[in-house]
Scaffold this active site. Structure first.
Site, PDB file in Angstrom:
ATOM      1  N   CYS A   1     -26.025  -5.275   3.129  1.00  0.00           N
ATOM      2  CA  CYS A   1     -25.113  -6.044   4.001  1.00  0.00           C
ATOM      3  C   CYS A   1     -25.598  -6.076   5.455  1.00  0.00           C
ATOM      4  CB  CYS A   1     -23.713  -5.463   3.954  1.00  0.00           C
ATOM      5  SG  CYS A   1     -23.062  -5.339   2.288  1.00  0.00           S
TER       6      CYS A   1
ATOM      7  N   HIS B   1     -19.284  -7.316   9.995  1.00  0.00           N
ATOM      8  CA  HIS B   1     -19.515  -7.523   8.554  1.00  0.00           C
ATOM      9  C   HIS B   1     -18.149  -7.639   7.863  1.00  0.00           C
ATOM     10  CE1 HIS B   1     -20.914  -7.276   4.568  1.00  0.00           C
ATOM     11  NE2 HIS B   1     -20.502  -6.028   4.360  1.00  0.00           N
TER      12      HIS B   1
ATOM     13  N   ASN C   1     -16.684 -10.066   0.359  1.00  0.00           N
ATOM     14  CA  ASN C   1     -17.905  -9.499   0.941  1.00  0.00           C
ATOM     15  C   ASN C   1     -19.114 -10.225   0.341  1.00  0.00           C
ATOM     16  OD1 ASN C   1     -20.081  -7.940   1.691  1.00  0.00           O
ATOM     17  ND2 ASN C   1     -19.166  -5.983   1.088  1.00  0.00           N
TER      18      ASN C   1
HETATM   19  C1  LIG Z   1     -12.677  -0.205  -2.407  1.00  0.00           C
HETATM   20  C2  LIG Z   1     -11.472  -0.041  -1.493  1.00  0.00           C
HETATM   21  C3  LIG Z   1     -10.854  -1.390  -1.190  1.00  0.00           C
HETATM   22  C4  LIG Z   1     -10.437   0.848  -2.182  1.00  0.00           C
HETATM   23  O1  LIG Z   1      -9.352   1.043  -1.315  1.00  0.00           O
HETATM   24  P1  LIG Z   1      -8.700   2.503  -1.180  1.00  0.00           P
HETATM   25  O2  LIG Z   1      -7.532   2.373  -0.277  1.00  0.00           O
HETATM   26  O3  LIG Z   1      -9.806   3.427  -0.786  1.00  0.00           O
HETATM   27  O4  LIG Z   1      -8.198   2.718  -2.628  1.00  0.00           O
HETATM   28  P2  LIG Z   1      -8.416   4.024  -3.515  1.00  0.00           P
HETATM   29  O5  LIG Z   1      -9.855   4.261  -3.774  1.00  0.00           O
HETATM   30  O6  LIG Z   1      -7.625   5.096  -2.875  1.00  0.00           O
HETATM   31  O7  LIG Z   1      -7.739   3.612  -4.874  1.00  0.00           O
HETATM   32  C5  LIG Z   1      -6.350   3.719  -4.997  1.00  0.00           C
HETATM   33  C6  LIG Z   1      -5.930   3.391  -6.407  1.00  0.00           C
HETATM   34  O8  LIG Z   1      -6.083   1.983  -6.642  1.00  0.00           O
HETATM   35  C7  LIG Z   1      -6.762   1.781  -7.867  1.00  0.00           C
HETATM   36  N1  LIG Z   1      -7.507   0.532  -7.784  1.00  0.00           N
HETATM   37  C8  LIG Z   1      -8.812   0.351  -7.462  1.00  0.00           C
HETATM   38  N2  LIG Z   1      -9.108  -0.954  -7.506  1.00  0.00           N
HETATM   39  C9  LIG Z   1      -7.978  -1.600  -7.834  1.00  0.00           C
HETATM   40  C10 LIG Z   1      -7.660  -2.951  -8.029  1.00  0.00           C
HETATM   41  N3  LIG Z   1      -8.574  -3.928  -7.877  1.00  0.00           N
HETATM   42  N4  LIG Z   1      -6.396  -3.279  -8.345  1.00  0.00           N
HETATM   43  C11 LIG Z   1      -5.454  -2.330  -8.510  1.00  0.00           C
HETATM   44  N5  LIG Z   1      -5.700  -1.024  -8.349  1.00  0.00           N
HETATM   45  C12 LIG Z   1      -6.954  -0.663  -8.006  1.00  0.00           C
HETATM   46  C13 LIG Z   1      -7.639   2.974  -8.027  1.00  0.00           C
HETATM   47  O9  LIG Z   1      -7.929   3.159  -9.394  1.00  0.00           O
HETATM   48  C14 LIG Z   1      -6.763   4.072  -7.495  1.00  0.00           C
HETATM   49  O10 LIG Z   1      -5.880   4.463  -8.483  1.00  0.00           O
HETATM   50  P3  LIG Z   1      -5.516   6.014  -8.702  1.00  0.00           P
HETATM   51  O11 LIG Z   1      -4.925   6.459  -7.413  1.00  0.00           O
HETATM   52  O12 LIG Z   1      -4.556   5.961  -9.839  1.00  0.00           O
HETATM   53  O13 LIG Z   1      -6.817   6.667  -9.016  1.00  0.00           O
HETATM   54  C15 LIG Z   1     -11.905   0.633  -0.166  1.00  0.00           C
HETATM   55  O14 LIG Z   1     -12.205   1.972  -0.422  1.00  0.00           O
HETATM   56  C16 LIG Z   1     -13.055  -0.037   0.500  1.00  0.00           C
HETATM   57  O15 LIG Z   1     -12.946  -1.159   0.950  1.00  0.00           O
HETATM   58  N6  LIG Z   1     -14.185   0.674   0.633  1.00  0.00           N
HETATM   59  C17 LIG Z   1     -15.339   0.174   1.325  1.00  0.00           C
HETATM   60  C18 LIG Z   1     -15.931  -0.944   0.551  1.00  0.00           C
HETATM   61  C19 LIG Z   1     -17.031  -1.584   1.290  1.00  0.00           C
HETATM   62  O16 LIG Z   1     -16.903  -1.902   2.431  1.00  0.00           O
HETATM   63  N7  LIG Z   1     -18.124  -1.771   0.602  1.00  0.00           N
HETATM   64  C20 LIG Z   1     -19.219  -2.490   1.061  1.00  0.00           C
HETATM   65  C21 LIG Z   1     -19.838  -1.885   2.202  1.00  0.00           C
HETATM   66  S1  LIG Z   1     -21.032  -3.001   2.721  1.00  0.00           S
END
Ligand SMILES: CC(C)(COP(=O)(O)OP(=O)(O)OC[C@H]1O[C@@H](n2cnc3c(N)ncnc32)[C@H](O)[C@@H]1OP(=O)(O)O)[C@@H](O)C(=O)NCCC(=O)NCCS
Length: 341
Positions: free
Chosen positions: A128, A268, A298
């Protein structure tokens, strides 16, 4: 003493030239995949995706539409804005993690598609962060007078490496391309400064394990889904906030520019919550922050390039304005740049 060899690079009157973006362009595929569509594919909801990421929809390339096709379309739009022909391009750099194939370079395929016969061409892989890595490379060639015109494209078909059964990742990504033409423009500072960084110790946070020399494709690697991207979302999130904040602060400090002097901050576009926290920590107002991830998700290396093109088209950036780009991606990699538009 007379030099033993003629060295065209040893110009002792060397004076660096500034490097400006003289044209931008972008392209996204026609097909739109909404959060409602995803609700039918995996156990998720529009409410979850919107509140956790800010994404509402993303564009998905057709089966026979490749990264090089999207890159070529974005490039042609950037060339039009810059008012140049393909024959003027000296170098093409394509930043991507989803090349058409491992080799030859997607940049070579783009060279053929746009007819830039004189251009050298190579790919760079900084996930990215690729677009900032690309414009920083371009600047070296322009500044040193090695080349006059460089095309930098960030282009991705992330749908081709997405596991559409994994709700943790499949809601986050989209396809598209953004391009810039870089040249010297008189009386413009152009790219004032850029920083690039990396931390390979955290390579495991976000990767596609299969398909390289460490794990060539086999029937087993396909069954184990090693050819899809994998991510530790929570850790990636924390690292993104920290790295983007410090990279942005570093470039502002180097230029002795206060955040209030920046017309538009283009981060980004990975997650709305990351953008908001980084913006807050930098002291940027919501009006300064450019956000378009609700439409595209993204798009990795294409992300800030598409956003820059849209910000220019929406007249949020005018000639002479200061723009701050800040990125973060797999590697880990990160970067920031201050540009006088
Ligand atoms: C991926 C992301 C959106 C997840 O958000 P979060 O607030 O961290 O969510 P969590 O990881 O705490 O997950 C919470 C719950 O939602 C669930 N969950 C994950 N994806 C889900 C979806 N699409 N729909 C519903 N529930 C979902 C998980 O299983 C988890 O359930 P659990 O608590 O029963 O285990 C976030 O971590 C993120 O954006 N990370 C960075 C990603 C990024 O920028 N990547 C590229 C970098 S270039």
């Amino acid at each position: 003493m007379k030099p033993k060899f003629k060295n065209p690079r040893a110009n002792h009157d060397f004076q660096g030239r500034t490097c400006s973006i003289t044209g931008v362009g972008s392209y996204v595929p026609e097909k739109i995949l909404t959060n409602a569509d995803l609700e039918k594919m995996v156990d998720t909801s529009d409410e979850w995706i919107t509140s956790r990421t800010g994404i509402k929809e993303r564009h998905i390339a057709a089966r026979d539409e490749f990264t090089s096709d999207m890159a070529a379309k974005a490039a042609q739009r950037a060339m039009k804005m810059a008012g140049i022909t393909a024959g003027q391009i000296d170098l093409i750099v394509v930043a991507t993690i989803t090349p058409d194939m491992p080799f030859p370079a997607t940049a070579c395929l783009v060279q053929q598609k746009i007819g830039a016969k004189r251009a050298a061409a190579f790919d760079l892989e900084a996930a990215c962060s690729g677009f900032i890595y690309g414009i920083e490379i371009a600047q070296q060639f322009i500044m040193s007078r090695t080349y006059d015109t460089v095309l930098v494209v960030g282009a991705e078909k992330l749908s081709s490496i997405t596991d559409w059964t994994d709700r943790n990742t499949c809601v986050l990504f989209g396809d598209g391309a953004g391009a810039a033409i870089l040249q010297n423009r008189e009386n413009s500072h152009g790219l004032l400064t850029a920083v690039m960084g990396a931390d390979g110790a955290k390579a495991g946070l976000l990767s596609m394990p299969g398909g390289g020399s460490a794990c060539p494709a086999t029937a087993d690697s396909v069954t184990a889904k090693l050819h899809f991207l994998r991510m530790d979302g929570k850790e990636t999130f924390k690292n993104a906030v920290q790295a983007m904040q410090s990279a942005a602060q570093e470039v502002l400090k180097r230029c002795e520019i206060d955040i209030s002097q920046i017309k538009c901050v283009i981060p980004h576009q990975a997650n709305r919550r990351i953008i908001d926290v980084v913006g807050e920590r930098l002291g940027a107002t919501p009006e300064q922050l450019f956000v378009n991830l609700h439409k595209y998700g993204n798009t990795s290396a294409a992300s800030v390039a598409i956003a820059l093109d849209e910000a220019v088209a929406a007249k949020k950036i005018q000639r002479g304005d200061l723009v701050l780009l800040v990125v973060f991606g797999a590697g880990l990699t990160w970067g920031a740049a201050v540009i006088e538009w």
